[in-house]
Write an enzyme that holds these catalytic residues in place. Structure first.
Site, mmCIF file in Angstrom:
data_model
loop_
_atom_site.group_PDB
_atom_site.id
_atom_site.type_symbol
_atom_site.label_atom_id
_atom_site.label_comp_id
_atom_site.label_asym_id
_atom_site.label_seq_id
_atom_site.Cartn_x
_atom_site.Cartn_y
_atom_site.Cartn_z
ATOM 1 N N ASN A 176 0.818 -1.214 0.000
ATOM 2 C CA ASN A 176 0.000 0.000 0.000
ATOM 3 C C ASN A 176 0.853 1.266 0.000
ATOM 4 O O ASN A 176 0.606 2.195 -0.770
ATOM 5 C CB ASN A 176 -0.964 -0.007 1.191
ATOM 6 C CG ASN A 176 -1.911 -1.205 1.137
ATOM 7 O OD1 ASN A 176 -2.047 -1.839 0.090
ATOM 8 N ND2 ASN A 176 -2.542 -1.523 2.256
ATOM 9 N N THR A 231 -15.503 39.633 -29.390
ATOM 10 C CA THR A 231 -16.230 39.091 -28.237
ATOM 11 C C THR A 231 -17.487 38.471 -28.847
ATOM 12 O O THR A 231 -17.956 38.957 -29.891
ATOM 13 C CB THR A 231 -16.612 40.176 -27.206
ATOM 14 O OG1 THR A 231 -17.514 41.095 -27.836
ATOM 15 C CG2 THR A 231 -15.388 40.941 -26.705
ATOM 16 N N HIS A 232 -17.977 37.399 -28.253
ATOM 17 C CA HIS A 232 -19.108 36.654 -28.838
ATOM 18 C C HIS A 232 -18.778 36.166 -30.246
ATOM 19 O O HIS A 232 -19.691 35.974 -31.049
ATOM 20 C CB HIS A 232 -20.384 37.505 -28.873
ATOM 21 C CG HIS A 232 -20.692 38.208 -27.581
ATOM 22 N ND1 HIS A 232 -21.531 37.683 -26.621
ATOM 23 C CD2 HIS A 232 -20.238 39.383 -27.073
ATOM 24 C CE1 HIS A 232 -21.594 38.522 -25.591
ATOM 25 N NE2 HIS A 232 -20.811 39.558 -25.834
ATOM 26 N N SER A 258 -8.464 15.424 -48.489
ATOM 27 C CA SER A 258 -9.703 14.651 -48.519
ATOM 28 C C SER A 258 -9.590 13.583 -49.591
ATOM 29 O O SER A 258 -8.968 13.802 -50.620
ATOM 30 C CB SER A 258 -10.870 15.586 -48.835
ATOM 31 O OG SER A 258 -11.952 14.847 -49.384
ATOM 32 N N LYS A 315 -9.218 20.080 -50.809
ATOM 33 C CA LYS A 315 -9.262 20.225 -49.354
ATOM 34 C C LYS A 315 -7.905 20.224 -48.679
ATOM 35 O O LYS A 315 -6.982 19.520 -49.066
ATOM 36 C CB LYS A 315 -10.081 19.077 -48.756
ATOM 37 C CG LYS A 315 -11.560 19.207 -49.020
ATOM 38 C CD LYS A 315 -12.225 20.199 -48.104
ATOM 39 C CE LYS A 315 -12.791 19.462 -46.905
ATOM 40 N NZ LYS A 315 -13.376 20.401 -45.962
ATOM 41 N N ASN A 341 -7.206 20.127 -44.578
ATOM 42 C CA ASN A 341 -7.966 20.103 -43.328
ATOM 43 C C ASN A 341 -7.066 20.245 -42.093
ATOM 44 O O ASN A 341 -5.955 19.714 -42.068
ATOM 45 C CB ASN A 341 -8.756 18.796 -43.227
ATOM 46 C CG ASN A 341 -9.844 18.715 -44.271
ATOM 47 O OD1 ASN A 341 -10.401 19.743 -44.672
ATOM 48 N ND2 ASN A 341 -10.131 17.514 -44.731
ATOM 49 N N GLU A 365 -8.138 19.733 -34.852
ATOM 50 C CA GLU A 365 -9.430 19.118 -34.528
ATOM 51 C C GLU A 365 -9.256 17.957 -33.545
ATOM 52 O O GLU A 365 -9.996 17.817 -32.572
ATOM 53 C CB GLU A 365 -10.093 18.596 -35.798
ATOM 54 C CG GLU A 365 -10.542 19.673 -36.746
ATOM 55 C CD GLU A 365 -10.955 19.073 -38.069
ATOM 56 O OE1 GLU A 365 -12.152 18.813 -38.250
ATOM 57 O OE2 GLU A 365 -10.084 18.845 -38.931
ATOM 58 N N TYR A 371 -6.411 1.962 2.503
ATOM 59 C CA TYR A 371 -6.284 1.519 1.117
ATOM 60 C C TYR A 371 -7.467 0.621 0.741
ATOM 61 O O TYR A 371 -7.900 -0.220 1.520
ATOM 62 C CB TYR A 371 -4.971 0.742 0.911
ATOM 63 C CG TYR A 371 -4.882 0.138 -0.481
ATOM 64 C CD1 TYR A 371 -4.439 0.899 -1.553
ATOM 65 C CD2 TYR A 371 -5.296 -1.171 -0.728
ATOM 66 C CE1 TYR A 371 -4.388 0.370 -2.839
ATOM 67 C CE2 TYR A 371 -5.253 -1.708 -2.011
ATOM 68 C CZ TYR A 371 -4.799 -0.933 -3.064
ATOM 69 O OH TYR A 371 -4.759 -1.467 -4.327
ATOM 70 N N LYS A 400 -4.359 4.337 -12.215
ATOM 71 C CA LYS A 400 -3.187 4.483 -13.087
ATOM 72 C C LYS A 400 -3.483 4.630 -14.573
ATOM 73 O O LYS A 400 -2.904 5.480 -15.243
ATOM 74 C CB LYS A 400 -2.234 3.306 -12.868
ATOM 75 C CG LYS A 400 -1.606 3.368 -11.493
ATOM 76 C CD LYS A 400 -0.821 2.132 -11.152
ATOM 77 C CE LYS A 400 -0.672 2.016 -9.649
ATOM 78 N NZ LYS A 400 -1.926 1.581 -8.980
HETATM 79 N N1 ARG Z 1 -1.532 -3.127 -7.523
HETATM 80 C C1 ARG Z 1 -2.055 -2.467 -6.352
HETATM 81 C C2 ARG Z 1 -2.447 -1.038 -6.695
HETATM 82 O O1 ARG Z 1 -2.011 -0.553 -7.692
HETATM 83 C C3 ARG Z 1 -1.028 -2.466 -5.291
HETATM 84 C C4 ARG Z 1 -1.550 -2.479 -3.916
HETATM 85 C C5 ARG Z 1 -2.177 -3.735 -3.558
HETATM 86 N N2 ARG Z 1 -2.411 -3.830 -2.169
HETATM 87 C C6 ARG Z 1 -3.189 -4.761 -1.679
HETATM 88 N N3 ARG Z 1 -3.365 -4.780 -0.408
HETATM 89 N N4 ARG Z 1 -3.760 -5.644 -2.468
HETATM 90 O O2 ARG Z 1 -3.189 -0.399 -5.996
#
Ligand code: ARG
Length: 468
Positions: free
Chosen positions: A118, A163-164, A285, A291, A293, A298, A325, A333
């Site tokens: 953790n 503006t606008h 295009s 064209k 573009n 975009e 945790y 992630k």
């Molecule tokens: N892979 C987990 C994460 O990214 C790591 C922590 C896991 N801890 C646990 N008590 N299972 O959060």
């Protein structure tokens, strides 16, 4: 010992279990296929932890040396592609630790002393966010420099400020561009400010309650280059504010980029014709041969959506989570990785594309003649002759209506036509109505006047120099 897959039942936490993990569960909970991106940060954090354990007499110097050498070897294996990632080992942390133990034996098993996944995952992710946000900072600074250079080259170019999205008053192209430099300057400042909170080490909080070992978390923080440590172990392992802040900062950067993109898209439309897109950053295009573009602009405008999505996704993951945790937090992630790729590549390509844009000064000058953007000057002219501004505004409105009816600009009306509406108007009005004069005379701080623009440029240069 070769690094080969070992899918026997969980070696890391399997002691109290009598059945192996269901394959379905293993696949569902596996994160190593994406969190391996943080291998370098995990190794950096583990090396700092091992050295601290030795300094504190918790493991021997020889064990720490074996751990550090093993981790360095693993880094090379990962970078050369020789490392075999094992889905059954869940995440980057356990994959590296298992390999370490295979390489150096019992010393490897001691690395996790006084540490939990953790606080380990917290430090690893913070290091990753810190490294990547530092890259965003450099890209923001570079883009600011590029915008300032374009502004400096276009100090005498005048276009209708809106503006606008309606013609409002003439401004210099430099002034218009420097508005964007200001946005990316604030973004850079936000990153610097946010990094102070990202660079806090949670290591030492262990699972949630701290540790019975005589750990020295401060020295681990110092060794990885962080500013300090957590103040509460439960908060330490369950805080993802740093990732949320990064996702917010990135969302604001993308929002700023999307505004600039929108202007490029509008300006490139021949109805405006303010800018010609460089061939190297445009597409054609498949059916319409004429064209050209603005796909980059975009797409960048479009990619802003996913960065907002990643921010809202993590806010929602964190909502109502009880201390400390929770596995939900593993969802922190992938959104960050996606936002990181998006914001870094967008900043980079904008900085490359901007100097290649060809601004059409003549087209901008022609556009100044549409939309009566010197009307405010006439109102100010009358106010200077003692007419209360509200009345001056009204009189000017009447003159605009006459010009509109005749299909000409205010400055193209004959003097007697204007004098019919206000006898205070004299021949000197034509100098005041000149579009370049409108720009030249706006020298209040931050205004579009040349001295003000020069001062803005200087401020940017001074600020950029503080990062050298
Ligand atoms: N892979 C987990 C994460 O990214 C790591 C922590 C896991 N801890 C646990 N008590 N299972 O959060």
């Amino acid at each position: 010992m070769p690094n080969t897959p070992d899918n026997s039942s969980q070696a890391t936490w399997g002691g109290r279990f009598s059945a192996p993990p269901s394959e379905l569960m293993a696949i569902y909970t596996d994160s190593q296929h994406y969190d391996r991106a943080m291998y370098a940060q995990d190794i950096r954090a583990s090396i700092a932890h091992a050295r601290m354990l030795a300094r504190q007499g918790i493991i021997s110097d020889a064990e720490a040396t074996a751990i550090v050498e093993g981790l360095e070897k693993i880094r090379q294996e990962i970078e050369s592609g020789a490392f075999v990632w094992q889905p059954s080992l869940e995440d980057v942390h356990m994959n590296i630790e298992a390999r370490l133990t295979a390489l150096v034996g019992d010393a490897g098993k001691k690395l996790h002393t006084g540490r939990s996944r953790n606080d380990q995952t917290g430090l690893t992710f913070r290091l990753y966010v810190s490294d990547h946000c530092k890259a965003w900072l450099d890209l923001c600074l570079h883009l600011c420099g590029v915008i300032c250079a374009a502004a400096s080259d276009n100090r005498d170019v005048i276009l209708p400020g809106c503006t606008h999205l309606q013609p409002a008053q003439p401004v210099s192209l430099a002034q218009h561009l420097l508005a964007y430099a200001g946005m990316f300057k604030r973004d850079a400042e936000r990153i610097v400010d946010m990094l102070a909170r990202v660079r806090i080490s949670p290591l030492g909080a262990a699972a949630l309650a701290g540790s019975t070992y005589p750990l020295d978390p401060e020295s681990v923080a110092a060794e990885v280059g962080f500013h300090g440590i957590y103040s509460n172990s439960m908060d330490a392992v369950s805080d993802r504010d740093f990732a949320l802040e990064a996702l917010f900062v990135a969302s604001v950067i993308m929002m700023h980029l999307s505004r600039l993109c929108e202007e490029i898209i509008i300006w490139a439309n021949p109805a405006f014709g303010f800018v010609r897109l460089p061939d190297s950053f445009s597409t054609g295009s498949s059916i319409m041969p004429q064209k050209k573009n603005p796909d980059v602009a975009e797409l960048m405008r479009g990619k802003t959506g996913r960065t907002y999505g990643n921010l809202v996704a993590l806010l929602t993951v964190m909502k109502s989570l009880p201390l400390a945790y929770d596995r939900d937090m593993q969802e922190d992630k992938e959104g960050f990785f996606d936002t990181d790729r998006t914001v870094a590549s967008s900043l980079e390509i904008m900085a490359a594309m901007l100097p290649a844009l060809q601004f059409d000064a003549e087209s901008m000058a022609r556009a100044c003649h549409k939309g009566f953007i010197n009307a405010t000057e006439l109102a100010d002219y009358l106010a200077a002759r003692g007419v209360p501004f509200r009345d001056a505004h009204h009189i000017t409105g009447k003159i605009v209506a006459v010009a509109e009816q005749k299909g000409c600009g205010i400055g193209e009306l004959a003097l007697d036509e204007m004098q019919k509406i206000s006898p205070l108007i004299e021949n000197d009005v034509y100098d005041v109505l000149d579009y370049a004069a409108c720009v030249r005379r706006r020298e209040t701080p931050g205004g579009t006047g040349p001295a003000s623009v020069q001062a803005q440029l200087k401020d940017f240069q001074n600020w950029l120099a503080t990062f050298k």
